[in-house]
Design a protein around this motif. Structure first.
Motif, mmCIF file in Angstrom:
data_model
loop_
_atom_site.group_PDB
_atom_site.id
_atom_site.type_symbol
_atom_site.label_atom_id
_atom_site.label_comp_id
_atom_site.label_asym_id
_atom_site.label_seq_id
_atom_site.Cartn_x
_atom_site.Cartn_y
_atom_site.Cartn_z
ATOM 1 N N SER A 503 -15.875 6.535 -4.202
ATOM 2 C CA SER A 503 -14.539 5.988 -4.453
ATOM 3 C C SER A 503 -14.617 4.628 -5.121
ATOM 4 O O SER A 503 -13.712 4.239 -5.849
ATOM 5 C CB SER A 503 -13.775 5.831 -3.143
ATOM 6 N N GLY A 505 -16.607 3.943 -7.340
ATOM 7 C CA GLY A 505 -17.043 4.158 -8.730
ATOM 8 C C GLY A 505 -18.540 4.295 -8.910
ATOM 9 O O GLY A 505 -19.032 4.229 -10.029
ATOM 10 N N LYS A 572 -23.428 2.066 -12.429
ATOM 11 C CA LYS A 572 -23.197 1.766 -11.006
ATOM 12 C C LYS A 572 -23.742 2.954 -10.235
ATOM 13 O O LYS A 572 -23.137 4.026 -10.244
ATOM 14 C CB LYS A 572 -21.692 1.641 -10.728
ATOM 15 N N ILE A 606 -12.996 -2.350 -24.485
ATOM 16 C CA ILE A 606 -11.777 -1.557 -24.576
ATOM 17 C C ILE A 606 -10.601 -2.467 -24.840
ATOM 18 O O ILE A 606 -10.639 -3.650 -24.516
ATOM 19 C CB ILE A 606 -11.597 -0.696 -23.300
ATOM 20 N N TRP A 607 -9.559 -1.940 -25.427
ATOM 21 C CA TRP A 607 -8.465 -2.758 -25.960
ATOM 22 C C TRP A 607 -7.798 -3.648 -24.931
ATOM 23 O O TRP A 607 -7.288 -4.701 -25.229
ATOM 24 C CB TRP A 607 -7.442 -1.883 -26.661
ATOM 25 N N TYR A 608 -7.784 -3.242 -23.669
ATOM 26 C CA TYR A 608 -6.995 -3.992 -22.717
ATOM 27 C C TYR A 608 -7.794 -4.990 -21.894
ATOM 28 O O TYR A 608 -7.247 -5.683 -21.070
ATOM 29 C CB TYR A 608 -6.248 -3.044 -21.773
ATOM 30 N N GLU A 609 -9.111 -4.986 -22.081
ATOM 31 C CA GLU A 609 -9.886 -5.812 -21.161
ATOM 32 C C GLU A 609 -11.124 -6.349 -21.840
ATOM 33 O O GLU A 609 -11.789 -5.649 -22.600
ATOM 34 C CB GLU A 609 -10.286 -4.966 -19.945
ATOM 35 N N LEU B 95 -2.548 4.893 -27.139
ATOM 36 C CA LEU B 95 -3.693 4.151 -26.600
ATOM 37 C C LEU B 95 -4.052 4.693 -25.226
ATOM 38 O O LEU B 95 -3.164 5.116 -24.490
ATOM 39 C CB LEU B 95 -3.326 2.667 -26.469
ATOM 40 N N PRO B 96 -5.332 4.646 -24.865
ATOM 41 C CA PRO B 96 -5.698 5.109 -23.522
ATOM 42 C C PRO B 96 -5.208 4.145 -22.470
ATOM 43 O O PRO B 96 -5.011 2.964 -22.740
ATOM 44 C CB PRO B 96 -7.236 5.128 -23.558
ATOM 45 N N GLY B 97 -5.012 4.658 -21.280
ATOM 46 C CA GLY B 97 -4.513 3.837 -20.193
ATOM 47 C C GLY B 97 -5.595 2.972 -19.580
ATOM 48 O O GLY B 97 -6.761 3.075 -19.915
ATOM 49 N N ARG B 98 -5.170 2.074 -18.695
ATOM 50 C CA ARG B 98 -6.127 1.224 -17.983
ATOM 51 C C ARG B 98 -6.715 2.050 -16.847
ATOM 52 O O ARG B 98 -6.079 2.236 -15.830
ATOM 53 C CB ARG B 98 -5.441 -0.015 -17.437
ATOM 54 N N ARG B 99 -7.918 2.535 -17.085
ATOM 55 C CA ARG B 99 -8.497 3.482 -16.126
ATOM 56 C C ARG B 99 -9.206 2.777 -14.993
ATOM 57 O O ARG B 99 -9.801 1.729 -15.162
ATOM 58 C CB ARG B 99 -9.552 4.350 -16.831
ATOM 59 N N PHE B 101 -12.259 4.055 -12.571
ATOM 60 C CA PHE B 101 -13.155 5.208 -12.582
ATOM 61 C C PHE B 101 -13.736 5.501 -11.203
ATOM 62 O O PHE B 101 -14.210 4.602 -10.509
ATOM 63 C CB PHE B 101 -14.301 4.979 -13.570
#
Lengths: 797, 337
Positions: A503, A505, A572, A606-609, B95-99, B101
């Motif tokens: 869980s 990851g 991980k 990645i685009w958001y981070e 755009l892909p979401g904030r995943r 994992f």
């Protein structure tokens, strides 16, 4: 064991196709691994037509032929110059294929010419005696087609996988008997002419000295044999079974071994000192140069066949070079014996030799087959090796074999199988494996001498069941008391650990329990580190897998490396498995460990981070969550002394005042040793102490009845002051209504002086029975802040 | 007539109301008609010259109109606000979401858990034991004395102190029987070791041992339990067959095959064109084994079985190289999320 159908049919009236025979044998417990045509297995042996014959001057005695297989044109060089002419259709073995004579063909170069394969003689093709002539195919034969298809020649060989208990099936006769047992197809009788049983007086001397090693020893003398190549039909049968021909005498011994399962050995009579044959224990230090060219030294446990002076043969396993049959041999002595399987097995193991002969002796041969084999060989030696005279059969059999009498009750049979087979059927079945006497509710069975695997009633139950057919036995469910214990704690804990980390990851890995001792050197462990107290494997597959692991770290690092070299830059992972420590006892101490590794970045680009490298706070965070879920009060004690971790970013993990593991960032120098060109953090935890304390219980928290209120304090502190110490200090004050404290911000840099930092703490207050007033909280908070400021020489910001 | 004017006003108002499309129009409308200086107020003022009766009637009418307008404006305002929120420009939702994992449990671990669950349902207990064993537990007590050719079936790793790495999970039969009294039903999963390494063999692999000892448990029961297991593991339609075989510690011995799941029993490379895949070995516990643990064979009988986890995983997941399990490449592990 390879069984050619054609040979098999000499012993039994086959009433099924090879596929049906294979099915019957397999379902009877003799697994047929494959059904093959050895001719096809040779490779590409095809028809080609000669287009042109050239006779280059620089190649005397040799012709260069241009041939076609209907698709392409090749050149083939041949010495049979006078046999080739344009238009002729011949058999060609192409490069990469093999001939009947075990010759592996490759492209050959002679001077500037290339030979693409070789023209076949009928002998090389495995279809006839002729060696000097080329195999000529009909003019209209389809070019490129297999010569065997053209000539309509095929053989079918079954590859039997015989379990160690069924030594009796390691022969063509054995396979025929087994097939008879399973089908009732008629066996063909084996008969020998009477004169073969007689003979002249034997002029040597035979003595069994070691009666534990040799149960039966028979043999006979043959005068003036002609040692030469075997006739084609003998060679072909050996070839079908995968054996190479040597000379007619050796071939005959192999032939009988394959046919009757009786190993034989031929001696050069004139090399037997005093014509005396003694079956005895080897003397310590006695040596023998054996047929495989290796000289071996014997121990007293080895059984040898010796002459008056010296050992000639390691009994039942392999002969000496000296006493064997060669082209100069005139007279021979042929041995047919029954040796103690255990003794053969031990010698074979000790000297690391397995032969067709030892393989059969170990698994037990038929005591009655000793004479049968000798007779069969005699017949062949007279016919093929043209022996002029032969002696009587010498047969030393001090303690004749007595088959056991096994009593099988009908009741036991039914109870074991879970259902009843009609008595008549049981009797018919048992009749196939021995002599049967039926009495009230039970059977008395004396198995045939070749079925020495049958000793106890349960063996007979298996025979009845398998001959009757496992498939016909019903499928039922057992009747039992409904009761089972809950799974073991260790299994529950393992499952919990796996699920929690999944869980979070992490991916579970499984690596080998054996590791390279060098990997521990790489970790720079000190000499007295208990992890260097290794359990070594005496016969490892490789030195890199030669000791049992004492830590999961090498496996984790090597897995990280394997991934890093294959496009995986961040990882991980965890492993849960045993590590091994020696004890006073033979058995080891095998505690269950958990290893965790973080490598690379916390996220991909990645685009958001914005990715950032995993650091010690990531690892600590995962461990905190992990232990909190397990409700294990672990302490993170800086700094660890593990030599492979960077001291300043490492912890020892403490449970009840003892160290149960560590966590930290791996030193760069160590990473280099493991070929890891990125940041790696790891942790290893001994789960045994965790297991002792772990309990799957939840402490239930109720939603609060009255609201909480918080106050923030920001102060300037010396950089070296540890937040943990402040929190500990606050805890030690037992402040009224203070529910929790968290560090919410740390700032270093201008305008804060260089050796100081700005720290913000947030304090939550709550009373269990009412809403706290601002005044109350302010009062408590001010007093507390003052204490902190004084204790840590802090300044307000 | 003022009354007529009011009637006209009404229809004007509602007509205009219908056309309101934004908050600003709505505000203007509100000010224009019901504001302090709005139209309705001015009409109310005009009423003062009328008769008391008319004043009363029309005043009431105008006030009612004002109230109606207010109510409907509120409704209208809500409608407009609702629509306003949809007017914002749509984002690039390609755009892909904030995943976040999830990790994964190793496929071999998953298979072991699955099989343990199947046998747990049948009331088998899970036991575990040492991976470093003595020859006695691994061989001798299982009716495989040191001279026995059956030892060739299992290439053994020896340790320098004379112990061995267990070659199968069968020693757990002995350990459990010595520790407990019958009846018993156990399974023992774990690692085992043999000196073998190629595409199909790994020097370390996993097995599950099963053992049931009771008063009446029979060969046909063994068939029942194993058939149940096969169908639970590979699906209800799985075909099974039982072939005689040989293991020194069982008699009768049996091997179970399942219809090849890769080719549907038509014959393929994986099943060597036989249509069948060998899954496990089993049999009735050999009396010599019971003798080694002092169980009275007049009272107790039982069956045992052993199966290879890697083999089952390879069949289930269509994997042709056993080494993949121990290389632990992330891409491979991710397939088992």
């Amino acid at each position: 064991m390879r069984v050619p159908i054609s040979w098999l049919s000499e012993f039994i009236d086959l009433k099924g196709s090879p596929e049906e025979i294979a099915e019957i044998l397999t379902m009877g417990g003799i697994e047929v691994g494959s059904i093959e045509d050895p001719y096809e297995n040779l490779g590409e042996l095809v028809a080609v037509k000669i287009l042109e014959v050239l006779e280059p001057e620089e190649l005397k005695e040799i012709a260069l032929c241009k041939v076609t297989d209907g698709k392409e044109v090749y050149t083939v060089i041949t010495t049979a110059k006078d046999q080739v002419k344009p238009g002729l259709v011949l058999g060609l073995v192409k490069p990469g294929s093999t001939t009947f004579t075990f010759q592996k063909i490759e492209i050959k170069h002679i001077k500037k010419y290339q030979s693409y394969g070789m023209f076949l003689s009928p002998y090389e093709a495995g279809i006839g005696e002729e060696k000097d002539k080329l195999l000529i195919l009909p003019e209209d034969a389809p070019l490129g087609e297999s010569i065997y298809k053209i000539l309509g020649i095929s053989e079918t060989v079954l590859e039997l996988e015989i379990t160690p208990n069924r030594g009796d099936v390691l022969s063509i006769l054995g396979a025929a008997r087994e097939l008879h047992t399973l089908t009732s197809w008629e066996l063909k009788p084996i008969k020998f002419e009477d004169y073969l049983k007689a003979g002249n007086k034997f002029k040597g001397k035979i003595e069994i000295e070691d009666k534990d090693g040799c149960f039966r020893y028979a043999g006979r003398f043959f005068a003036n044999v002609k040692v030469q190549e075997s006739p084609f039909h003998i060679q072909k049968k050996l070839w079908l079974c995968g054996l190479r021909p040597i000379n007619n005498i050796v071939d005959i011994t192999n032939y009988v071994l394959l046919e009757f399962g009786q190993p034989l050995h031929a001696f050069d009579w004139n090399k037997i000192k005093d014509h005396t044959i003694v079956i005895r224990k080897a003397k310590i230090g006695e040596k023998l140069l054996m047929l495989d060219g290796i000289e071996r030294e014997f121990t007293e446990e080895d059984l040898v066949i010796a002459d008056a002076e010296k050992p000639m043969v390691l009994a039942g396993i392999m002969g000496g070079e000296d006493s064997g049959v060669s082209e100069e041999t005139a007279h021979i002595f042929l041995e047919s014996a029954w040796f103690n399987p255990k003794r053969i097995r031990k010698s074979s193991q000790r000297h690391r030799i397995t032969t067709e002969s030892s393989y059969r002796f170990e698994r037990g041969i038929d005591p009655e087959g000793v004479i049968l084999g000798l007779l069969r060989a005699s017949e062949l030696i007279l016919e093929i090796a043209k022996a002029e005279k032969f002696s009587e059969i010498m047969d030393l059999y001090p303690k004749p074999y007595i088959a056991p009498q096994i009593l099988l009750s009908q009741k036991k049979l039914s109870k074991y199988l879970g259902f009843s087979i009609p008595l008549e059927e049981v009797e018919n079945t048992l009749n196939k494996i021995g002599w049967v006497r039926r009495s009230e509710g039970s059977f008395e069975v004396i198995p045939y001498s070749y079925r020495q695997d049958l000793k106890i009633p349960e063996d007979l139950i298996e025979e009845v069941a398998r001959i009757y057919g496992y498939e016909k036995i019903p499928t039922t469910y057992p009747k039992a008391v409904l009761y089972a214990k809950a799974p073991l704690d260790i299994i529950n804990l393992e499952n919990k650990v796996k699920n929690v980390l999944k869980s979070l990851g992490f991916f579970q890995i499984i690596t080998y329990s054996f590791i390279d001792p060098k990997s521990l050197e790489k970790l720079n462990l000190s000499h007295d580190d208990p992890r260097k107290n290794l359990i070594e494997i005496a016969n490892p597959i490789a030195s890199t897998q030669s000791v049992m692991r004492t830590t999961l770290v090498p496996g984790l690092l090597e897995t990280a490396c394997f991934n890093l070299f294959r496009e995986v830059n961040s990882l991980k992972i965890f492993e849960i498995g045993k590590v091994f420590f020696p004890t006073e006892d033979v058995l080891a101490y095998e505690p269950m460990h958990l290893g965790i590794l973080l490598m690379g970045n916390n996220t991909e680009e990645i685009w958001y981070e914005e990715p950032r490298k995993f650091d010690i706070y990531d690892l600590k965070g995962y461990l905190e969550e992990f232990f909190e879920i397990l409700k294990i009060p672990i302490q993170f004690k800086p700094y660890s002394s593990e030599p492979f971790l960077k001291k300043g970013v490492s912890f020892d993990l403490i449970l009840n005042n003892s160290k149960i593991g560590f966590a930290g960032e791996v030193k760069n120098l160590i990473l280099k040793e493991f070929d890891l060109k990125t940041n790696v953090l790891l942790a290893e935890i001994d789960l045994e102490p965790v297991l002792k304390q772990w309990e799957e219980v939840f402490k239930v928290k109720k939603p609060p009845k009255y609201p909480s209120t918080f106050r923030d304090v920001t102060c300037i502190l010396k950089r070296e002051i540890k937040i943990g110490d402040i929190l500990e200090f606050i805890k030690s004050l037992s402040v009224l209504y203070l529910e929790k404290v968290k560090c919410i911000k740390i700032y270093e840099g201008p305008p804060i002086p260089e050796d100081e930092k700005s720290v913000s703490l947030r304090f939550w207050y709550r009373a269990p029975d009412r809403t706290l007033t601002d005044e109350e909280v302010n009062e408590i908070q001010e007093d507390l802040a003052k204490k902190i400021f004084i204790k840590f020489s802090a300044k307000p910001r | 007539m003022i009354a007529d004017e009011i009637e006209k006003l009404k229809s004007e108002i509602w007509q205009e109301f219908e056309n309101i499309d934004s908050l600003s129009e709505l505000n203007n409308f509100r000010i224009k008609y019901i504001g302090k200086k709005g139209v309705i107020t001015s009409y109310l003022k005009k009423l003062k010259d009328l008769t008391l009766e008319e004043k009363k009637r029309l005043g009431k009418e105008l006030n009612q109109l004002k109230a109606d307008i207010e109510t409907r404006l509120k409704q209208k305002e809500k409608e407009i606000l609702f629509k306003e929120e949809d007017k914002e420009v749509g984002l690039d939702l390609t755009l892909p979401g904030r995943r976040v994992f999830l990790g994964a449990i190793h496929p071999l671990s998953q298979i072991i858990d699955e099989l343990c669950a199947i046998f747990s349902r049948l009331g088998f207990e899970i036991v575990t034991g040492p991976e470093i064993e003595t020859e006695y537990y691994n061989f001798t007590a299982l009716n495989i004395p040191d001279w026995h050719p059956a030892r060739d079936m299992q290439a053994t790793f020896y340790l320098k102190n004379g112990a061995i790495l267990r070659t199968h999970t069968s020693p757990m039969q002995i350990r459990t029987m010595l520790e407990r009294v019958p009846p018993l039903r156990i399974i023992a999963p774990g690692k085992v070791y043999r000196c073998d390494a190629d595409v199909r063999h790994s020097p370390m692999f996993h097995q599950i041992e099963g053992l049931m000892v009771d008063r009446e448990v029979s060969f046909s029961d063994l068939k029942g339990i194993l058939t149940y297991f096969a169908k639970e593991t590979f699906g209800e339609k799985t075909k099974v067959r039982f072939r005689p075989s040989y293991f020194p510690f069982t008699e009768p011995s049996v091997e179970m095959d399942i219809g090849c799941v890769i080719c549907n029993s038509k014959g393929c490379r994986v099943c060597s064109y036989t249509g069948w895949l060998e899954i496990l070995g089993a049999g009735m516990v050999h009396p010599e084994v019971f003798k080694a643990v002092n169980y009275d064979t007049e009272i107790w009988q039982g069956f045992a079985f052993g199966l290879g986890i890697e083999r089952i995983a390879m069949i289930k997941y269509g994997i042709d190289d056993i080494r993949l399990f121990f290389e632990n490449h992330l891409y491979f592990l991710e397939s088992f999320k």
